[in-house]
Scaffold this active site. Structure first.
Site, short mmCIF file in Angstrom:
data_model
loop_
_atom_site.label_atom_id
_atom_site.label_comp_id
_atom_site.label_asym_id
_atom_site.label_seq_id
_atom_site.Cartn_x
_atom_site.Cartn_y
_atom_site.Cartn_z
N THR A 41 -3.93 -8.74 -8.59
CA THR A 41 -5.01 -7.82 -8.95
C THR A 41 -4.62 -6.37 -8.69
O THR A 41 -5.22 -5.45 -9.27
CB THR A 41 -6.28 -8.14 -8.15
OG1 THR A 41 -5.92 -8.31 -6.77
CG2 THR A 41 -6.93 -9.43 -8.65
N GLY A 138 12.00 -13.47 0.93
CA GLY A 138 11.76 -14.33 -0.23
C GLY A 138 10.61 -15.29 -0.07
O GLY A 138 10.43 -16.20 -0.87
N ALA A 139 9.79 -15.08 0.96
CA ALA A 139 8.70 -16.01 1.25
C ALA A 139 7.35 -15.51 0.74
O ALA A 139 6.32 -16.12 1.00
CB ALA A 139 8.61 -16.26 2.75
N GLY A 140 7.34 -14.37 0.05
CA GLY A 140 6.08 -13.82 -0.41
C GLY A 140 5.31 -13.14 0.70
O GLY A 140 4.10 -12.95 0.60
N SER A 143 8.70 -8.80 2.77
CA SER A 143 9.80 -8.25 3.55
C SER A 143 10.26 -6.92 3.00
O SER A 143 10.72 -6.04 3.74
CB SER A 143 10.97 -9.25 3.58
OG SER A 143 11.39 -9.57 2.26
N SER A 144 10.12 -6.72 1.69
CA SER A 144 10.55 -5.46 1.09
C SER A 144 9.66 -4.30 1.54
O SER A 144 10.15 -3.22 1.89
CB SER A 144 10.56 -5.56 -0.44
OG SER A 144 9.28 -5.94 -0.93
N GLU A 176 10.03 0.95 -4.72
CA GLU A 176 10.12 -0.42 -5.22
C GLU A 176 10.06 -0.45 -6.75
O GLU A 176 10.81 -1.18 -7.40
CB GLU A 176 9.02 -1.29 -4.62
CG GLU A 176 9.16 -2.75 -4.96
CD GLU A 176 8.85 -3.67 -3.80
OE1 GLU A 176 8.71 -4.87 -4.07
OE2 GLU A 176 8.75 -3.23 -2.65
N ASP A 188 1.16 -4.30 -1.00
CA ASP A 188 2.06 -4.63 0.10
C ASP A 188 2.31 -3.42 0.99
O ASP A 188 2.28 -3.52 2.22
CB ASP A 188 3.39 -5.16 -0.45
CG ASP A 188 3.23 -6.44 -1.23
OD1 ASP A 188 2.14 -7.04 -1.17
OD2 ASP A 188 4.19 -6.84 -1.91
#
Length: 398
Positions: A41, A138-140, A143-144, A176, A188
């Protein structure tokens, strides 16, 4: 998590001293996040409800002593550091041409932050940045954004930028989107910058107005279980961009700036105007926005125990309408619910990553065992299961 955060701080500081032979000017850290509800969203100008988690990325940063305008980044999860001239960052991130960044992806995040800050007119001196993290990659769990938040907080201080947390979140998103090339929204970065203990962040992604919503998970005798399927995902690759394009097409068909402007009552008209796939993508966003609003209201009036059905409905929508789940995520959700979880859903961008489950505190072990058994029965790799609590956002540690 205090012990692991301390270990991460030690790892970042040690890497910095090994790299430079001196102590850093400081340590800055930023957390990963779990999104309680509100998936995809954010880039539709909608509503989200994430919270920061205890897992953090630490950046040990110091001004370079050689007077050169260069930035060097090192990480505990990369064999070699990357060093570039600050003046060359525009060449490294030629996103307007559609080329890939001329540095490894892990380095594109902190270097992209430096680039984005310089785009605001900051000059900035040369720095060394050493990064360590206990945020699962990579776990959603973003981390970025944790890397971006730690790097942005450090450079904000060392370059005397004097930007507030929302402005730093914008810097992280620009890094990003334009440096790394991942078409994500701002959820995020805002969660990582603005997190507070025992609170979720109710964020309007159009105005960036943020309200803290007490969640009272522990007070209600509950826990939030994260089930990392270990199925890696990458936002900068195909499926995420395709979903975003479908949303933009749907908004165009409806004649609105973004799907935020489409209500549940508008869906019958949308169905008449769109092909089936586009309509289902739109329906997910429109109903997910409403679920976020409903979850905030329920948390405020009834408490955490009453949000389970909304979490389940969110997962069903992502599985069937947005089609971003995978068998491992569906197995995690179904097994947790069968073992007594009050609610469960995949969290993050999808195509892998993690699910969350709202469980009784005294059922953490039994639900975890049930999920592990279901994964084993399906022939999947063993998931990584742990609990999280809403935690503090980015800050200077030392």
């Amino acid at each position: 998590m205090a012990e692991s955060n301390h270990a991460t701080q030690v790892a970042a500081r040690t890497l910095f001293t090994d790299l430079t032979g001196r102590e850093p000017d400081g340590l800055w850290s930023a957390p990963g996040r779990v999104n309680l509800i509100g998936e995809h969203t954010d880039y539709n100008d909608g509503f989200v409800l994430p919270f920061a988690i205890p897992h953090r990325t630490v950046a040990a940063v110091g001004r370079r002593e050689d007077g050169k305008g260069r930035v060097r980044v090192a990480s505990t999860f990369a064999a070699e550091p990357v060093e570039v001239a600050l003046d060359d960052l525009d060449e490294i991130f030629p996103t307007a041409t559609g080329r890939e960044p001329a540095v490894p992806e892990w380095a594109a995040y902190p270097l992209g932050v430096a680039w984005a800050l310089r785009q605001t007119g900051l000059v900035g001196s040369g720095v060394d940045i050493a990064i360590a993290s206990d945020v699962p990659v990579g776990a959603g769990l973003s981390s970025s954004a944790a890397i971006e938040g730690a790097a942005a907080s450090a450079l904000n201080d060392l370059w005397n930028a004097d930007l507030d947390r929302t402005a730093l979140a914008r810097i992280g998103r620009r890094a990003e989107n334009e440096a790394v090339g991942a078409p994500t929204g701002i959820m995020d970065q805002m969660a990582s910058m603005l997190g507070e203990p025992d609170a979720a962040i109710f964020l309007d992604c159009r105005s960036l107005e943020a309200q803290l919503v007490p969640v009272g998970i522990a007070e209600a005798g509950l826990a939030i279980l994260v089930i990392d399927t270990r199925v890696k995902h990458a936002h900068s690759t195909g499926g995420y961009g395709e979903r975003r394009a479908s949303c933009e097409l749907g908004a165009s068909i409806m004649g609105v700036a973004a799907l935020r402007d489409v209500s549940v009552d508008d869906l019958p008209r949308a169905q008449e105007l769109m092909d089936d796939i586009t309509f289902r993508r739109v329906r997910h966003i429109v109903t997910e926005n409403q679920r976020v609003l409903d979850t905030v209201e329920v948390l405020r009036t009834e408490g955490a125990r009453a949000i389970g059905d909304l979490l389940v409905a969110s997962h069903v929508s992502m599985r069937d309408d947005f089609e971003i789940s995978v068998p491992e995520l569906d197995t995690a959700v179904e097994a947790a619910l069968a073992a007594g979880a009050l609610g469960a859903r995949m969290t993050g961008g999808g195509f892998g990553g993690a699910a969350i489950a709202l469980v009784e505190q005294d059922a953490v072990a039994s639900v975890s065992d049930a999920v592990n058994a279901a994964f084993a029965a399906s022939g999947f790799s063993e998931p990584h299961i742990f609990t999280v609590t809403p935690s503090a956002g980015a800050h200077r540690d030392a």
